[in-house]
Design a protein around this motif. Sequence first.
Motif, PDB file in Angstrom:
ATOM      1  N   SER A  40      15.321  13.859  12.766  1.00  0.00           N
ATOM      2  CA  SER A  40      16.733  13.650  13.096  1.00  0.00           C
ATOM      3  C   SER A  40      17.210  12.207  13.000  1.00  0.00           C
ATOM      4  O   SER A  40      18.146  11.903  12.259  1.00  0.00           O
ATOM      5  CB  SER A  40      17.047  14.193  14.492  1.00  0.00           C
ATOM      6  N   ILE A  41      16.611  11.298  13.743  1.00  0.00           N
ATOM      7  CA  ILE A  41      17.038   9.902  13.708  1.00  0.00           C
ATOM      8  C   ILE A  41      15.863   9.022  14.108  1.00  0.00           C
ATOM      9  O   ILE A  41      15.046   9.408  14.950  1.00  0.00           O
ATOM     10  CB  ILE A  41      18.242   9.662  14.656  1.00  0.00           C
ATOM     11  N   ALA A  42      15.759   7.868  13.466  1.00  0.00           N
ATOM     12  CA  ALA A  42      14.704   6.928  13.827  1.00  0.00           C
ATOM     13  C   ALA A  42      14.918   6.452  15.257  1.00  0.00           C
ATOM     14  O   ALA A  42      16.049   6.250  15.701  1.00  0.00           O
ATOM     15  CB  ALA A  42      14.705   5.740  12.867  1.00  0.00           C
ATOM     16  N   CYS A  43      13.813   6.287  15.983  1.00  0.00           N
ATOM     17  CA  CYS A  43      13.929   5.900  17.400  1.00  0.00           C
ATOM     18  C   CYS A  43      12.826   4.913  17.763  1.00  0.00           C
ATOM     19  O   CYS A  43      11.928   5.234  18.555  1.00  0.00           O
ATOM     20  CB  CYS A  43      13.900   7.136  18.296  1.00  0.00           C
ATOM     21  N   PRO A  44      12.874   3.694  17.213  1.00  0.00           N
ATOM     22  CA  PRO A  44      11.867   2.698  17.586  1.00  0.00           C
ATOM     23  C   PRO A  44      12.065   2.236  19.019  1.00  0.00           C
ATOM     24  O   PRO A  44      13.168   2.300  19.569  1.00  0.00           O
ATOM     25  CB  PRO A  44      12.144   1.565  16.592  1.00  0.00           C
ATOM     26  N   GLY A  45      10.991   1.785  19.623  1.00  0.00           N
ATOM     27  CA  GLY A  45      11.102   1.270  20.978  1.00  0.00           C
ATOM     28  C   GLY A  45       9.801   1.407  21.744  1.00  0.00           C
ATOM     29  O   GLY A  45       8.843   2.023  21.279  1.00  0.00           O
ATOM     30  N   ALA A  46       9.788   0.840  22.935  1.00  0.00           N
ATOM     31  CA  ALA A  46       8.570   0.820  23.746  1.00  0.00           C
ATOM     32  C   ALA A  46       8.111   2.218  24.123  1.00  0.00           C
ATOM     33  O   ALA A  46       6.914   2.458  24.292  1.00  0.00           O
ATOM     34  CB  ALA A  46       8.816  -0.011  25.007  1.00  0.00           C
ATOM     35  N   ALA A  47       9.044   3.168  24.238  1.00  0.00           N
ATOM     36  CA  ALA A  47       8.694   4.517  24.696  1.00  0.00           C
ATOM     37  C   ALA A  47       8.144   5.397  23.580  1.00  0.00           C
ATOM     38  O   ALA A  47       7.638   6.486  23.851  1.00  0.00           O
ATOM     39  CB  ALA A  47       9.910   5.193  25.329  1.00  0.00           C
ATOM     40  N   THR A  48       8.229   4.932  22.322  1.00  0.00           N
ATOM     41  CA  THR A  48       7.760   5.743  21.195  1.00  0.00           C
ATOM     42  C   THR A  48       6.734   5.016  20.341  1.00  0.00           C
ATOM     43  O   THR A  48       6.433   5.442  19.222  1.00  0.00           O
ATOM     44  CB  THR A  48       8.944   6.162  20.296  1.00  0.00           C
ATOM     45  N   VAL A  49       6.185   3.925  20.849  1.00  0.00           N
ATOM     46  CA  VAL A  49       5.345   3.067  20.022  1.00  0.00           C
ATOM     47  C   VAL A  49       4.039   3.743  19.611  1.00  0.00           C
ATOM     48  O   VAL A  49       3.512   3.492  18.524  1.00  0.00           O
ATOM     49  CB  VAL A  49       5.077   1.728  20.745  1.00  0.00           C
ATOM     50  N   ARG A  50       3.497   4.621  20.431  1.00  0.00           N
ATOM     51  CA  ARG A  50       2.201   5.220  20.103  1.00  0.00           C
ATOM     52  C   ARG A  50       2.315   6.333  19.060  1.00  0.00           C
ATOM     53  O   ARG A  50       1.440   6.475  18.207  1.00  0.00           O
ATOM     54  CB  ARG A  50       1.528   5.749  21.373  1.00  0.00           C
ATOM     55  N   TYR A  51       3.353   7.124  19.120  1.00  0.00           N
ATOM     56  CA  TYR A  51       3.520   8.207  18.132  1.00  0.00           C
ATOM     57  C   TYR A  51       4.409   7.781  16.971  1.00  0.00           C
ATOM     58  O   TYR A  51       4.312   8.343  15.881  1.00  0.00           O
ATOM     59  CB  TYR A  51       4.078   9.464  18.810  1.00  0.00           C
ATOM     60  N   GLY A  52       5.258   6.801  17.193  1.00  0.00           N
ATOM     61  CA  GLY A  52       6.076   6.274  16.116  1.00  0.00           C
ATOM     62  C   GLY A  52       7.507   6.775  16.144  1.00  0.00           C
ATOM     63  O   GLY A  52       7.789   7.876  16.623  1.00  0.00           O
ATOM     64  N   GLY A  53       8.399   5.969  15.585  1.00  0.00           N
ATOM     65  CA  GLY A  53       9.818   6.302  15.580  1.00  0.00           C
ATOM     66  C   GLY A  53      10.424   6.479  14.217  1.00  0.00           C
ATOM     67  O   GLY A  53      11.618   6.768  14.100  1.00  0.00           O
ATOM     68  N   ASN A  54       9.639   6.330  13.134  1.00  0.00           N
ATOM     69  CA  ASN A  54      10.184   6.474  11.781  1.00  0.00           C
ATOM     70  C   ASN A  54      10.341   7.944  11.395  1.00  0.00           C
ATOM     71  O   ASN A  54       9.552   8.802  11.795  1.00  0.00           O
ATOM     72  CB  ASN A  54       9.277   5.780  10.759  1.00  0.00           C
ATOM     73  N   THR A  55      11.365   8.222  10.596  1.00  0.00           N
ATOM     74  CA  THR A  55      11.633   9.587  10.142  1.00  0.00           C
ATOM     75  C   THR A  55      10.725   9.954   8.964  1.00  0.00           C
ATOM     76  O   THR A  55      10.056   9.102   8.388  1.00  0.00           O
ATOM     77  CB  THR A  55      13.120   9.764   9.801  1.00  0.00           C
ATOM     78  N   PRO A  56      10.698  11.244   8.567  1.00  0.00           N
ATOM     79  CA  PRO A  56       9.557  11.804   7.825  1.00  0.00           C
ATOM     80  C   PRO A  56       9.179  11.129   6.500  1.00  0.00           C
ATOM     81  O   PRO A  56      10.017  10.906   5.639  1.00  0.00           O
ATOM     82  CB  PRO A  56       9.998  13.252   7.571  1.00  0.00           C
ATOM     83  N   CYS A  57       7.900  10.866   6.389  1.00  0.00           N
ATOM     84  CA  CYS A  57       7.278  10.470   5.125  1.00  0.00           C
ATOM     85  C   CYS A  57       5.773  10.691   5.264  1.00  0.00           C
ATOM     86  O   CYS A  57       5.130  10.099   6.135  1.00  0.00           O
ATOM     87  CB  CYS A  57       7.559   9.014   4.778  1.00  0.00           C
ATOM     88  N   VAL A  58       5.248  11.556   4.413  1.00  0.00           N
ATOM     89  CA  VAL A  58       3.821  11.875   4.422  1.00  0.00           C
ATOM     90  C   VAL A  58       3.266  11.651   3.021  1.00  0.00           C
ATOM     91  O   VAL A  58       3.818  12.154   2.039  1.00  0.00           O
ATOM     92  CB  VAL A  58       3.571  13.328   4.855  1.00  0.00           C
TER      93      VAL A  58
END
Length: 311
Positions: A40-58
């Motif tokens: 949906s939307i990128a969400c960088p920040g301290a609360a998402t640092v371990r799983y990541g906040g960038n939107t899809p790319c594999v």
Amino acid sequence: MDVMAATHVSKLSTLTRPPIQSMSKLEDQFIINFWGVRGSIACPGAATVRYGGNTPCVEMLVGGYRLIFDAGTGIHVLGQSLMSHLPVSGHLFFSHSHWDHIQGFPFFSPAFMEGNEFDIYGGVIPHGVTIEHRLHDQMNQPNFPVPLQVMGANLRFHNLDYGDRVNLGEVTVSTGELNHPGGAMGYRVSWRDYAVAYITDTEHFSTGLDRNVLALADRADVLIYDSTYTDEEYYHPQSSKIGWGHSTWQEGVKIAQAARVKKLVIFHHDPSHDDRFMDAVESQSTRVFPESIVAKEGMKILVNERVSIAN
């Protein structure tokens, strides 16, 4: 830039052009790299640092080829990593063109450099609009300061229909229809005795398991599945997510069990789900299906080494 007219990749078509970048050491490997796992939307920040906040790319490195699935903001990070390995080539497959799956493409540095080559694939959905047109429109004024034509790499566009297959040497990429507003395409990558399914964005049916999803996931070594919500969120009586085009990790477990999948990767995390929430999802999902894992940026899966995880 040589941007060729979009061509249709018919069923069982074969593209045997070898990669520009020497990947001889990878010809006998199947590796999955996760560069963006959020929906949906990128969400960088301290609360998402371990799983990541960038939107899809594999990224999948398989049989000597580089396959890239979707171009969310995670593709910018992938592009930066490739700048020390020039020239590079790759095959970029789009599930669909909603903003979170294309927004990183204008920031994919290798696409701006001559000598690099990328084959780009997407479904002609909806209304017959090609992926080339959609990427072109995204980079048109006033959306972006430079047009698609500024990209210096050799870009070749290919249109896909549901059910098409693309053959790259020993690698076969199969496609299937997903249940998402405006349409979306799921992929299955097969190489030798291994298979990985990339299935996002899709919503499950109340009448039973989606046959298209089951076919793509059948006995796959790894199933990467849209698990945006939990069942509690999806069926919430006041704020139901039914009809929003996404699924749940519980439904992913049902698919994995029915399709006899070896490893389930929970993917496309809702931006409101922080690291603590995702910890809970992983804890709950592994109790039901031990061979499940929540996708993290930077996570690496070695498919042909007993589906081992290397962070």
